[in-house]
Scaffold this motif. Sequence first.
Motif, PDB file in Angstrom:
ATOM      1  N   ALA A  38       0.830  -1.204   0.000  1.00  0.00           N
ATOM      2  CA  ALA A  38       0.000   0.000   0.000  1.00  0.00           C
ATOM      3  C   ALA A  38       0.863   1.252   0.000  1.00  0.00           C
ATOM      4  O   ALA A  38       0.597   2.215  -0.731  1.00  0.00           O
ATOM      5  CB  ALA A  38      -0.927  -0.007   1.219  1.00  0.00           C
ATOM      6  N   SER A  39       1.926   1.253   0.819  1.00  0.00           N
ATOM      7  CA  SER A  39       2.817   2.409   0.890  1.00  0.00           C
ATOM      8  C   SER A  39       3.535   2.631  -0.432  1.00  0.00           C
ATOM      9  O   SER A  39       3.644   3.767  -0.918  1.00  0.00           O
ATOM     10  CB  SER A  39       3.835   2.200   2.021  1.00  0.00           C
ATOM     11  N   LEU A  40       4.023   1.556  -1.040  1.00  0.00           N
ATOM     12  CA  LEU A  40       4.720   1.671  -2.318  1.00  0.00           C
ATOM     13  C   LEU A  40       3.786   2.161  -3.423  1.00  0.00           C
ATOM     14  O   LEU A  40       4.161   3.011  -4.239  1.00  0.00           O
ATOM     15  CB  LEU A  40       5.315   0.321  -2.703  1.00  0.00           C
ATOM     16  N   THR A  41       2.562   1.661  -3.439  1.00  0.00           N
ATOM     17  CA  THR A  41       1.596   2.071  -4.457  1.00  0.00           C
ATOM     18  C   THR A  41       1.305   3.566  -4.357  1.00  0.00           C
ATOM     19  O   THR A  41       1.239   4.270  -5.374  1.00  0.00           O
ATOM     20  CB  THR A  41       0.292   1.266  -4.310  1.00  0.00           C
ATOM     21  N   ARG A  42       1.143   4.064  -3.125  1.00  0.00           N
ATOM     22  CA  ARG A  42       0.898   5.499  -2.950  1.00  0.00           C
ATOM     23  C   ARG A  42       2.094   6.320  -3.415  1.00  0.00           C
ATOM     24  O   ARG A  42       1.938   7.344  -4.082  1.00  0.00           O
ATOM     25  CB  ARG A  42       0.585   5.799  -1.483  1.00  0.00           C
ATOM     26  N   ARG A  43       3.288   5.879  -3.049  1.00  0.00           N
ATOM     27  CA  ARG A  43       4.491   6.635  -3.406  1.00  0.00           C
ATOM     28  C   ARG A  43       4.663   6.690  -4.921  1.00  0.00           C
ATOM     29  O   ARG A  43       4.978   7.744  -5.482  1.00  0.00           O
ATOM     30  CB  ARG A  43       5.720   6.001  -2.747  1.00  0.00           C
ATOM     31  N   LEU A  44       4.452   5.573  -5.583  1.00  0.00           N
ATOM     32  CA  LEU A  44       4.571   5.557  -7.036  1.00  0.00           C
ATOM     33  C   LEU A  44       3.512   6.436  -7.692  1.00  0.00           C
ATOM     34  O   LEU A  44       3.774   7.127  -8.677  1.00  0.00           O
ATOM     35  CB  LEU A  44       4.458   4.129  -7.556  1.00  0.00           C
ATOM     36  N   GLY A  45       2.292   6.409  -7.113  1.00  0.00           N
ATOM     37  CA  GLY A  45       1.217   7.236  -7.657  1.00  0.00           C
ATOM     38  C   GLY A  45       1.537   8.717  -7.558  1.00  0.00           C
ATOM     39  O   GLY A  45       1.286   9.484  -8.497  1.00  0.00           O
ATOM     40  N   ARG A  46       2.111   9.125  -6.427  1.00  0.00           N
ATOM     41  CA  ARG A  46       2.459  10.534  -6.263  1.00  0.00           C
ATOM     42  C   ARG A  46       3.565  10.955  -7.217  1.00  0.00           C
ATOM     43  O   ARG A  46       3.640  12.105  -7.636  1.00  0.00           O
ATOM     44  CB  ARG A  46       2.883  10.802  -4.815  1.00  0.00           C
TER      45      ARG A  46
ATOM     46  N   GLY B 124       4.008   9.673 -10.201  1.00  0.00           N
ATOM     47  CA  GLY B 124       3.624   9.414 -11.578  1.00  0.00           C
ATOM     48  C   GLY B 124       4.000   8.040 -12.086  1.00  0.00           C
ATOM     49  O   GLY B 124       3.979   7.790 -13.299  1.00  0.00           O
ATOM     50  N   GLY B 125       4.354   7.123 -11.192  1.00  0.00           N
ATOM     51  CA  GLY B 125       4.741   5.782 -11.598  1.00  0.00           C
ATOM     52  C   GLY B 125       3.553   4.851 -11.709  1.00  0.00           C
ATOM     53  O   GLY B 125       2.443   5.163 -11.267  1.00  0.00           O
ATOM     54  N   ASP B 126       3.773   3.700 -12.304  1.00  0.00           N
ATOM     55  CA  ASP B 126       2.738   2.682 -12.480  1.00  0.00           C
ATOM     56  C   ASP B 126       3.055   1.519 -11.544  1.00  0.00           C
ATOM     57  O   ASP B 126       3.986   0.749 -11.800  1.00  0.00           O
ATOM     58  CB  ASP B 126       2.707   2.209 -13.932  1.00  0.00           C
ATOM     59  N   ALA B 127       2.283   1.401 -10.457  1.00  0.00           N
ATOM     60  CA  ALA B 127       2.567   0.384  -9.448  1.00  0.00           C
ATOM     61  C   ALA B 127       2.452  -1.021 -10.022  1.00  0.00           C
ATOM     62  O   ALA B 127       3.301  -1.879  -9.770  1.00  0.00           O
ATOM     63  CB  ALA B 127       1.624   0.552  -8.256  1.00  0.00           C
TER      64      ALA B 127
ATOM     65  N   GLU C   9       7.278  -6.210 -13.192  1.00  0.00           N
ATOM     66  CA  GLU C   9       8.709  -6.222 -13.501  1.00  0.00           C
ATOM     67  C   GLU C   9       9.501  -6.867 -12.367  1.00  0.00           C
ATOM     68  O   GLU C   9      10.443  -7.630 -12.600  1.00  0.00           O
ATOM     69  CB  GLU C   9       9.206  -4.796 -13.740  1.00  0.00           C
ATOM     70  N   THR C  10       9.102  -6.564 -11.131  1.00  0.00           N
ATOM     71  CA  THR C  10       9.793  -7.135  -9.975  1.00  0.00           C
ATOM     72  C   THR C  10       9.590  -8.641  -9.912  1.00  0.00           C
ATOM     73  O   THR C  10      10.524  -9.403  -9.631  1.00  0.00           O
ATOM     74  CB  THR C  10       9.292  -6.483  -8.677  1.00  0.00           C
ATOM     75  N   LEU C  11       8.356  -9.100 -10.175  1.00  0.00           N
ATOM     76  CA  LEU C  11       8.083 -10.533 -10.195  1.00  0.00           C
ATOM     77  C   LEU C  11       8.916 -11.240 -11.266  1.00  0.00           C
ATOM     78  O   LEU C  11       9.435 -12.336 -11.044  1.00  0.00           O
ATOM     79  CB  LEU C  11       6.599 -10.783 -10.442  1.00  0.00           C
ATOM     80  N   ALA C  12       9.043 -10.592 -12.419  1.00  0.00           N
ATOM     81  CA  ALA C  12       9.833 -11.184 -13.497  1.00  0.00           C
ATOM     82  C   ALA C  12      11.296 -11.299 -13.100  1.00  0.00           C
ATOM     83  O   ALA C  12      11.944 -12.337 -13.327  1.00  0.00           O
ATOM     84  CB  ALA C  12       9.681 -10.349 -14.764  1.00  0.00           C
ATOM     85  N   ARG C  13      11.839 -10.243 -12.491  1.00  0.00           N
ATOM     86  CA  ARG C  13      13.236 -10.284 -12.066  1.00  0.00           C
ATOM     87  C   ARG C  13      13.445 -11.307 -10.961  1.00  0.00           C
ATOM     88  O   ARG C  13      14.451 -12.017 -10.937  1.00  0.00           O
ATOM     89  CB  ARG C  13      13.682  -8.897 -11.602  1.00  0.00           C
ATOM     90  N   ALA C  14      12.475 -11.374 -10.032  1.00  0.00           N
ATOM     91  CA  ALA C  14      12.569 -12.360  -8.953  1.00  0.00           C
ATOM     92  C   ALA C  14      12.540 -13.776  -9.515  1.00  0.00           C
ATOM     93  O   ALA C  14      13.242 -14.673  -9.031  1.00  0.00           O
ATOM     94  CB  ALA C  14      11.432 -12.161  -7.953  1.00  0.00           C
ATOM     95  N   GLY C  15      11.720 -13.975 -10.566  1.00  0.00           N
ATOM     96  CA  GLY C  15      11.656 -15.284 -11.203  1.00  0.00           C
ATOM     97  C   GLY C  15      12.978 -15.659 -11.844  1.00  0.00           C
ATOM     98  O   GLY C  15      13.409 -16.825 -11.792  1.00  0.00           O
ATOM     99  N   GLU C  16      13.638 -14.685 -12.447  1.00  0.00           N
ATOM    100  CA  GLU C  16      14.940 -14.941 -13.069  1.00  0.00           C
ATOM    101  C   GLU C  16      15.972 -15.364 -12.028  1.00  0.00           C
ATOM    102  O   GLU C  16      16.779 -16.265 -12.267  1.00  0.00           O
ATOM    103  CB  GLU C  16      15.411 -13.692 -13.809  1.00  0.00           C
ATOM    104  N   VAL C  17      15.939 -14.710 -10.875  1.00  0.00           N
ATOM    105  CA  VAL C  17      16.856 -15.088  -9.794  1.00  0.00           C
ATOM    106  C   VAL C  17      16.519 -16.476  -9.274  1.00  0.00           C
ATOM    107  O   VAL C  17      17.401 -17.322  -9.059  1.00  0.00           O
ATOM    108  CB  VAL C  17      16.797 -14.052  -8.645  1.00  0.00           C
ATOM    109  N   ALA C  18      15.221 -16.741  -9.069  1.00  0.00           N
ATOM    110  CA  ALA C  18      14.787 -18.028  -8.517  1.00  0.00           C
ATOM    111  C   ALA C  18      15.161 -19.191  -9.428  1.00  0.00           C
ATOM    112  O   ALA C  18      15.399 -20.312  -8.948  1.00  0.00           O
ATOM    113  CB  ALA C  18      13.279 -18.005  -8.280  1.00  0.00           C
TER     114      ALA C  18
END
Length: 224
Positions: free
Chosen positions: A153-161, A163-166, A172-181
Amino acid sequence: MPRDSLTKDQIVRTAIELLDEEGLEGLNMRSLGKRLDAAATAVYWHVKNKDDLVLLAGDRVWQEIELPDPEEADWRAAATALATGLHAMLSRHPWLVQAFGSYLFYGEGKARYDDRSLAVYEKGGFGGDPADRAVAAVFTFVLGSVLEVSATASLTRRLGRNGGDAEELFQETLARAGEVAERFPRLRVRLETRQATDYAAGPDETFQFGLRALLDGLQGRITG
């Protein structure tokens, strides 16, 4: 709205709405006054400052939890209801999880929950210090279980303020985590055998599994 027509109850309820939407960082007397259609000075007539308001709001949401009657329910069922109710409340108000790191909460709402928790564990066979420790252990487990909800919730608000897309960042994070896993055998097997829907249901299932295991362990410590 003039100060004499405002009530503390209105202010606290509106503060909770603002906290739910904007988090701790979004709560200030000016934005609160705007929602109340009142000057910030009118709000100060009822509450001392932002810290006082967070404490009042934090204690109010504890009263949302339905408390089981320890005399009418098995202690395990009652303990499960208390923990599940707390988990649901913290998930609805993720700012409260964040606030635990900066505020010392007290008040009738929290005291009401704590007192009923002790009654439930005492009925289950815990007395004195063991009851206190059992209540604290379950609370700590529940708090840890909702950290991800609060962080998201905190990250989503920060990105929204900013102009980012949560959602894009999460993917993207899930994809990178999958590559590491993929480089680790046990994680790779799970990625290959589980569907995305399995992971979506994971947090709730993990909470229920962990709560049962914790209560099993506590039950094993009951003497007499």
